[in-house]
Design an enzyme around this catalytic site. Structure first.
Site, mmCIF file in Angstrom:
data_model
loop_
_atom_site.group_PDB
_atom_site.id
_atom_site.type_symbol
_atom_site.label_atom_id
_atom_site.label_comp_id
_atom_site.label_asym_id
_atom_site.label_seq_id
_atom_site.Cartn_x
_atom_site.Cartn_y
_atom_site.Cartn_z
ATOM 1 N N THR A 1 -0.653 -5.202 -6.022
ATOM 2 C CA THR A 1 0.637 -4.726 -5.505
ATOM 3 C C THR A 1 0.419 -4.213 -4.078
ATOM 4 O O THR A 1 -0.701 -4.173 -3.583
ATOM 5 C CB THR A 1 1.214 -3.574 -6.359
ATOM 6 O OG1 THR A 1 0.493 -2.372 -6.071
ATOM 7 C CG2 THR A 1 1.152 -3.870 -7.847
ATOM 8 N N GLY B 1 -4.212 -3.119 -9.297
ATOM 9 C CA GLY B 1 -4.269 -3.996 -8.125
ATOM 10 C C GLY B 1 -3.118 -4.986 -8.081
ATOM 11 O O GLY B 1 -2.248 -5.001 -8.956
ATOM 12 N N GLY C 1 12.894 0.611 -6.974
ATOM 13 C CA GLY C 1 11.702 0.004 -6.359
ATOM 14 C C GLY C 1 11.415 -1.367 -6.946
ATOM 15 O O GLY C 1 10.259 -1.750 -7.136
ATOM 16 N N TYR D 1 0.219 13.417 -2.857
ATOM 17 C CA TYR D 1 0.541 12.302 -3.753
ATOM 18 C C TYR D 1 0.343 12.726 -5.207
ATOM 19 O O TYR D 1 1.239 12.590 -6.048
ATOM 20 C CB TYR D 1 -0.319 11.071 -3.433
ATOM 21 C CG TYR D 1 -0.116 9.977 -4.456
ATOM 22 C CD1 TYR D 1 1.108 9.326 -4.548
ATOM 23 C CD2 TYR D 1 -1.129 9.641 -5.355
ATOM 24 C CE1 TYR D 1 1.323 8.347 -5.520
ATOM 25 C CE2 TYR D 1 -0.925 8.666 -6.316
ATOM 26 C CZ TYR D 1 0.303 8.023 -6.397
ATOM 27 O OH TYR D 1 0.516 7.065 -7.364
ATOM 28 N N GLY E 1 -3.730 4.218 -13.830
ATOM 29 C CA GLY E 1 -4.870 4.431 -12.938
ATOM 30 C C GLY E 1 -4.956 3.270 -11.961
ATOM 31 O O GLY E 1 -3.922 2.767 -11.488
ATOM 32 N N LEU E 2 -6.182 2.853 -11.690
ATOM 33 C CA LEU E 2 -6.417 1.796 -10.696
ATOM 34 C C LEU E 2 -5.640 0.532 -11.049
ATOM 35 O O LEU E 2 -5.872 -0.073 -12.094
ATOM 36 C CB LEU E 2 -7.921 1.488 -10.656
ATOM 37 C CG LEU E 2 -8.391 0.561 -9.552
ATOM 38 C CD1 LEU E 2 -8.387 1.272 -8.205
ATOM 39 C CD2 LEU E 2 -9.793 0.028 -9.870
ATOM 40 N N ARG F 1 15.355 -0.740 -1.371
ATOM 41 C CA ARG F 1 15.935 -0.760 -0.022
ATOM 42 C C ARG F 1 16.030 -2.182 0.507
ATOM 43 O O ARG F 1 16.950 -2.530 1.212
ATOM 44 C CB ARG F 1 15.070 0.083 0.942
ATOM 45 C CG ARG F 1 15.256 1.573 0.788
ATOM 46 C CD ARG F 1 14.294 2.325 1.647
ATOM 47 N NE ARG F 1 12.910 1.917 1.360
ATOM 48 C CZ ARG F 1 11.841 2.443 1.937
ATOM 49 N NH1 ARG F 1 11.982 3.363 2.861
ATOM 50 N NH2 ARG F 1 10.634 2.051 1.605
HETATM 51 C C1 8X3 Z 1 -2.405 5.232 -8.536
HETATM 52 C C2 8X3 Z 1 -3.710 5.599 -9.086
HETATM 53 O O1 8X3 Z 1 -6.033 6.517 -8.668
HETATM 54 O O2 8X3 Z 1 -4.868 5.630 -6.744
HETATM 55 O O3 8X3 Z 1 -1.442 6.194 -8.741
HETATM 56 O O4 8X3 Z 1 -4.213 7.730 -7.668
HETATM 57 S S1 8X3 Z 1 -4.727 6.408 -7.968
#
Ligand code: 8X3
Length: 248
Positions: A183, A181, A7, A147, A178-179, A32
């Site tokens: 990307t 940004g 990736g 997910y 976590g959060l 890809r």
């Molecule tokens: C990314 C973090 O909080 O959107 O894996 O699941 S979240």
């Protein structure tokens, strides 16, 4: 070091490729989108080898790995970064195709390439596998369903790798951000609805791909006897919530 990143055409993967190449290492950048990899090679030069691989297709992985010449074969670090989230709907409204796509990439793709590269690491008695998990693998939230479950797999697979690898020279780490940004992660999750994606980060200072690259680079450059098994990263604006109780 020779580092293979899945990736690598965008986001964390692209930034990690930059970090390792700029620090003097060699990177096999896989994804890809061959044209994006070619662009990255134009930026970073011959220390980056672009190899078009779709991790969901075992034959494509084989074809990609078969292109590696002897100088590129001794892979020191595998970064299993390819992955995606699709949707935030409750489980009973989700598309099975999207669930399958996440499982194919985040789980099946990750274990397939690991299965192909791990024996050579064991043979050389050195190596590191960095898996990109998520806080969603440790904490349930509405809409996280498959997910989050794929990322829970990544967490436990990494721990189980450690169980098998103890005493070998091969290390395994799960980085669980976590959060984050900057990307395509949320744009993909919201299926191209860029306004909805942007809203996720409104009023926050999220982690960036560069923060994840910092962690990966630190982990990969620790002394050989040190294994970071799990590292969870959040921006300082993020924390944990409580349990949900629906009252009638
Ligand atoms: C990314 C973090 O909080 O959107 O894996 O699941 S979240």
């Amino acid at each position: 070091m020779i580092v293979l990143i899945t990736g690598a055409s965008s986001g964390f993967g692209e930034e990690m490729a930059r970090r390792f190449v700029r620090q003097g290492h060699k990177v096999i950048a896989t994804a890809r989108r061959a044209e994006r990899l070619a662009e990255l090679q134009r930026e970073l030069g011959d220390a980056l080898l672009p190899v078009a691989i779709d991790v969901t297709d075992a034959a494509s992985i084989d074809r990609g790995l078969a292109q590696l010449t002897d100088t590129w074969k001794p892979i020191d670090v595998l970064i299993n970064n390819a992955g995606l989230a699709l949707g935030t709907e409750p489980a009973y409204q989700c598309s099975l195709d999207e669930w399958t796509t996440m499982i194919d990439t985040n789980v099946k793709g990750l274990v397939t390439i690991t299965h192909k590269l791990l024996p050579a690491m064991i043979e050389r008695n050195t190596g590191l596998i960095i898996n990109i998990g998520s806080i969603a693998g440790n904490t349930a939230y509405p809409g996280g369903n498959v997910y989050g479950s794929t990322k829970a797999f990544v967490e436990q697979f990494t721990r189980n790798l450690r169980a098998d690898l103890a005493g070998t020279g091969v290390r395994a780490t799960n980085i669980a951000p976590g959060l984050c940004g900057g990307t395509e992660f949320s744009n993909v999750r919201y299926r191209g609805n860029d306004a909805a994606a942007a809203k996720v980060y409104e009023g926050t200072m999220p982690l960036t791909a560069s923060d994840i690259a910092d962690a990966a680079y630190w982990i990969a450059t620790l002394p050989a006897h040190v294994n970071i098994t799990h590292i969870e990263m959040m921006p300082t604006c993020q924390g944990y919530g409580g349990f949900t109780i629906k009252r009638s």
